[in-house]
Design a protein around this motif. Structure first.
Motif, PDB file in Angstrom:
ATOM      1  N   ALA A  88       0.832  -1.215   0.000  1.00 59.14           N
ATOM      2  CA  ALA A  88       0.000   0.000   0.000  1.00 59.14           C
ATOM      3  C   ALA A  88       0.865   1.262   0.000  1.00 59.14           C
ATOM      4  CB  ALA A  88      -0.935  -0.008   1.209  1.00 59.14           C
ATOM      5  N   LEU A  89       1.897   1.314   0.826  1.00 57.77           N
ATOM      6  CA  LEU A  89       2.720   2.515   0.913  1.00 57.77           C
ATOM      7  C   LEU A  89       3.482   2.769  -0.381  1.00 57.77           C
ATOM      8  CD1 LEU A  89       4.089   2.347   4.574  1.00 57.77           C
ATOM      9  CD2 LEU A  89       2.127   3.610   3.675  1.00 57.77           C
ATOM     10  N   HIS A  90       3.883   1.704  -1.063  1.00 57.52           N
ATOM     11  CA  HIS A  90       4.528   1.872  -2.366  1.00 57.52           C
ATOM     12  C   HIS A  90       3.573   2.530  -3.352  1.00 57.52           C
ATOM     13  CE1 HIS A  90       8.145   1.214  -4.553  1.00 57.52           C
ATOM     14  NE2 HIS A  90       8.553   0.205  -3.797  1.00 57.52           N
ATOM     15  N   ALA A  91       2.335   2.051  -3.370  1.00 58.64           N
ATOM     16  CA  ALA A  91       1.332   2.621  -4.275  1.00 58.64           C
ATOM     17  C   ALA A  91       1.035   4.072  -3.921  1.00 58.64           C
ATOM     18  CB  ALA A  91       0.054   1.791  -4.226  1.00 58.64           C
ATOM     19  N   ILE A  92       0.940   4.367  -2.631  1.00 56.17           N
ATOM     20  CA  ILE A  92       0.682   5.747  -2.190  1.00 56.17           C
ATOM     21  C   ILE A  92       1.830   6.659  -2.598  1.00 56.17           C
ATOM     22  CG2 ILE A  92       0.443   7.216  -0.151  1.00 56.17           C
ATOM     23  CD1 ILE A  92      -1.032   4.866   1.195  1.00 56.17           C
ATOM     24  N   SER A  93       3.068   6.207  -2.379  1.00 54.00           N
ATOM     25  CA  SER A  93       4.233   7.018  -2.739  1.00 54.00           C
ATOM     26  C   SER A  93       4.276   7.280  -4.239  1.00 54.00           C
ATOM     27  CB  SER A  93       5.516   6.318  -2.290  1.00 54.00           C
ATOM     28  OG  SER A  93       6.658   7.078  -2.638  1.00 54.00           O
ATOM     29  N   ASP A  94       4.013   6.250  -5.038  1.00 59.72           N
ATOM     30  CA  ASP A  94       4.035   6.426  -6.497  1.00 59.72           C
ATOM     31  C   ASP A  94       2.976   7.421  -6.946  1.00 59.72           C
ATOM     32  OD1 ASP A  94       6.087   4.617  -6.660  1.00 59.72           O
ATOM     33  OD2 ASP A  94       4.834   2.932  -7.290  1.00 59.72           O
ATOM     34  N   ARG A  95       1.789   7.329  -6.361  1.00 61.49           N
ATOM     35  CA  ARG A  95       0.709   8.229  -6.754  1.00 61.49           C
ATOM     36  C   ARG A  95       1.008   9.667  -6.337  1.00 61.49           C
ATOM     37  NH1 ARG A  95      -2.701   9.407 -10.669  1.00 61.49           N
ATOM     38  NH2 ARG A  95      -4.686  10.275  -9.936  1.00 61.49           N
TER      39      ARG A  95
END
Length: 512
Positions: free
Chosen positions: A99-106
Motif C-alpha cells: 500500500a505505501l509503495h502505491a501511495i508514494s508512487d501516486r
C-alpha cells in the motif's frame, strides 16, 4: 526525514495490535517511521509497542500519562512526526501489502498534493472483505491534482482520517489538530479537504477496516454519541472563521450534518433506551441554527430531513411505523410478482424443452453476463468466421451491450429469450456455470472454457476449507459439472487440476 510518518493510536486492542504494526513494518516501501501512541491502555498494548520498538529502529514508542482519547492521541503522535506525509492507522486495522509503495508512487505522479485520498475495504470476522461502496469516486481519470470544488462528491466518502495521506507541512501550516470526543474525524476531515490547495485520489484498497464482532464504539449504545453535536459545532465554527469557504460549502455541510444525525438516530444499537427523544430535540436545534434557506435536499433523504426538522420522537415513531408497513407490503407485492413471473418463465422453458434442438444455434456467456470476452469471446468470433452457418447469441445485461459485436444477437439473462436459447441451442459455451436449472438435452453440446490458470483451491479441493467454501453445495456443483461435454485447458497443470477438482465424464481439450 522519512517519507511517511505512520501514526497509530493504541487503546485496548492487544488482540489486533501485532497484525496492525506488522502490516506497516512488513511493507515493501521501507522509508517510514511508525509512531505508536499508547493512550494509557490498561492491557498489554504498551508492552507490545515497546517490544516492536526494541527490535525495529523505525518504531517510536510514545506513552501517555493518562487516557486522552483517539483524537488527542493522534495529536501526540503528530508532535513526534518528521515525515513528508502523515498517515493515520487505527490500531485494529491493517495496511494492505504494498500500500505505501502505491501511495508514494501516486504522490509523485500528482506533484505532491496536500492530500491523497485512497480506498479501503471492510474486513469482517468471517474472512469476508467488502470494498467501499463509493469506490467510483476515487477514479484516477481526469485532472490531478485538483481542489475539492472540482470533485465535491468526495464528501460522500466515509469522513475518516485513516483513508488519506496528508502533507505534513500543509497540516502544520494550517494548524489542524484533532478535537476531543467521539466522531473526532468529522471536524478534522471536512476542514482539511476544504482548505487543501491540491488533492489527488488513488483507486486502490490500502486499508482493511476491521469490523469487530464486539467492542466497537459505533456498535455500543452510549450517550457518548451525543458528542456528534459538539463536532459539528466545530465544523461550522471553522466555516464562520473562513467566510471565503462558507458560501460554497455551508449548504453541503448542512445536508451532511442532517444525514449524519439521522443515521445515528435510526441505528438501533447506538443510542441508549430513553435518550432518543433528547437526541432528536438536539438535532432539531442544530437544524434551525445551521440551516441554509433554499438549500436543496435530495428526494431520497427528504423524509429524514423532515424528521430532524420536526424533532418529534412521537412523529418519528408514527412515520417510521407507517414506512415499515408500506415497505413490508411493497416487498410482499414484489415477491409475489417475482414468483408469478418466475413460474411463467419456467412454464415457457418446459414448453421449449419439448421442441427440437436447433443445430444452427450457439449461445455464449462469460463471467455471469458481464459482457463479451475471455475464452467464450474468442470462440464466438471463431464460430462466426469458420462456421458462418451457425447463428450466435451472447447472454449479457444491458450495461455491457457495447462490448458485444454487432453481428451477434444479445440476450438478457432471465428473460423468455434466455430460456429459449438455453433450451434449444445446440452449443452452450461459458467460462462459468449456466443457471443450475438448465436441463442438458440430448443433442446439446456444452463447452466449459474455464478462465485463467488454477493457482488457487477450487471445486472439491475446497471441501477441507470451509471458510473459503462458504457453504458450497458440492453435490449441486458436481451435477453442473456432469453437464459439461468439453473442458478447455490452457496447459498440463490446468488439465490435472480441472480433472481432479471437477471429476466427470467430459473430454479435456488441452489446446492452449
Amino acid at each position: 526525514m522519512p517519507r511517511f510518518s505512520v501514526i497509530v493510536p493504541v487503546y485496548k486492542v492487544r488482540a489486533y495490535l501485532h497484525a496492525c504494526l506488522e502490516s506497516v513494518l512488513d511493507q515493501s516501501f521501507t522509508d517510514i517511521e511508525l509512531i505508536a501512541v499508547d493512550d494509557c491502555s490498561p492491557d498489554a498494548c504498551g508492552a507490545i509497542i515497546d517490544e516492536f520498538a526494541a527490535r525495529d529502529s523505525r518504531v517510536k514508542s510514545v506513552h501517555l500519562a493518562e487516557n486522552v482519547g483517539l483524537g488527542r492521541a493522534r495529536n501526540a503522535g503528530m508532535e513526534h512526526a518528521s515525515g513528508d506525509y502523515l498517515i493515520f492507522l487505527d490500531s485494529d486495522d491493517t495496511l494492505t501489502p504494498d500500500a505505501l509503495h502505491a501511495i508514494s508512487d501516486r504522490l509523485k505522479e500528482t506533484d505532491e498534493p496536500d492530500v491523497l485520498v485512497y480506498d479501503y475495504a471492510r474486513s469482517y470476522w468471517s474472512g469476508e472483505t467488502v470494498r467501499n461502496q463509493f469506490t467510483g469516486l476515487l477514479t484516477e481519470e481526469g485532472k490531478a491534482p485538483f481542489q475539492l470544488s472540482d470533485r465535491p462528491a468526495l464528501l460522500r466518502l466515509l469522513m475518516v482520517a485513516w483513508n488519506k495521506a496528508y502533507r505534513r507541512e500543509f497540516i502544520e501550516r494550517e494548524g489542524f489538530v484533532f478535537p476531543p470526543g467521539l466522531y473526532e474525524d468529522t471536524p478534522w476531515t471536512y476542514p482539511v479537504l476544504m482548505k487543501a490547495g491540491t488533492i489527488a485520489t488513488l483507486d486502490r484498497v490500502c486499508v482493511h477496516y476491521r469490523q469487530r464482532r464486539q467492542g466497537s464504539i459505533l456498535g455500543t449504545a452510549t450517550r457518548r454519541h451525543f458528542e456528534i453535536f459538539d463536532q459539528y459545532e466545530r465544523v461550522f465554527a471553522f466555516l464562520d472563521a473562513h467566510p471565503e469557504l462558507s458560501a460554497l460549502w455551508r449548504p453541503v455541510l448542512f445536508r451532511r450534518m442532517v444525514d449524519h444525525y439521522s443515521t445515528i438516530f435510526i441505528k438501533r444499537n447506538r443510542l441508549p433506551r430513553g435518550s432518543r427523544p433528547a437526541f432528536l430535540r438536539k438535532a432539531r436545534t442544530h437544524y434551525r441554527r445551521y440551516r441554509v434557506p433554499g438549500a436543496r435536499v435530495q428526494t431520497r433523504t427528504r423524509l429524514r430531513h423532515t424528521l430532524v426538522r420536526l424533532g418529534s420522537h412521537r412523529t418519528y415513531r408514527t412515520l417510521w411505523t407507517a414506512m415499515r408497513v408500506r415497505s413490508r407490503a411493497r416487498r410482499y407485492a414484489v415477491t409475489a410478482r417475482r414468483k408469478v413471473r418466475g413460474a411463467a418463465l419456467q412454464f415457457h422453458y418446459r414448453i421449449q424443452l419439448r421442441l427440437p434442438v436447433r443445430a444452427d444455434r450457439a449461445v455464449f456467456s462469460s463471467y455471469w453476463g458481464r459482457g463479451y470476452g475471455c475464452n467464450p469471446g474468442a470462440l464466438e468470433a471463431a464460430v462466426r468466421e469458420h462456421a458462418p452457418h451457425i447463428r450466435t447469441a451472447w447472454i449479457t445485461d444491458s450495461r455491457h451491450d457495447h462490448s458485444v459485436p454487432t453481428a451477434t444477437a444479445r440476450i438478457r439473462p432471465g428473460t423468455a429469450a434466455y430460456w429459449t436459447a438455453l433450451a434449444r441451442s445446440k452449443y452452450l459455451v461459458n467460462n462459468v456455470n449456466f443457471d443450475r436449472r438448465l436441463v442438458k438435452r440430448p443433442g446439446q453440446i456444452m463447452i466449459q472454457t474455464q478462465h485463467g490458470t488454477p493457482l488457487k483451491l477450487m471445486g472439491l479441493d475446497l471441501q477441507d476449507r470451509p471458510a473459503a467454501a462458504r457453504g458450497t453445495d458440492f453435490g449441486a456443483l458436481l451435477k453442473n459439472v456432469d453437464k459439461w461435454d468439453y473442458v478447455l485447458s490452457a496447459n498440463r497443470h490446468s488439465t490435472l487440476v480441472w480433472e481432479r477438482v471437477y471429476p466427470a465424464a467430459y473430454t479435456t481439450l488441452e489446446y492452449g
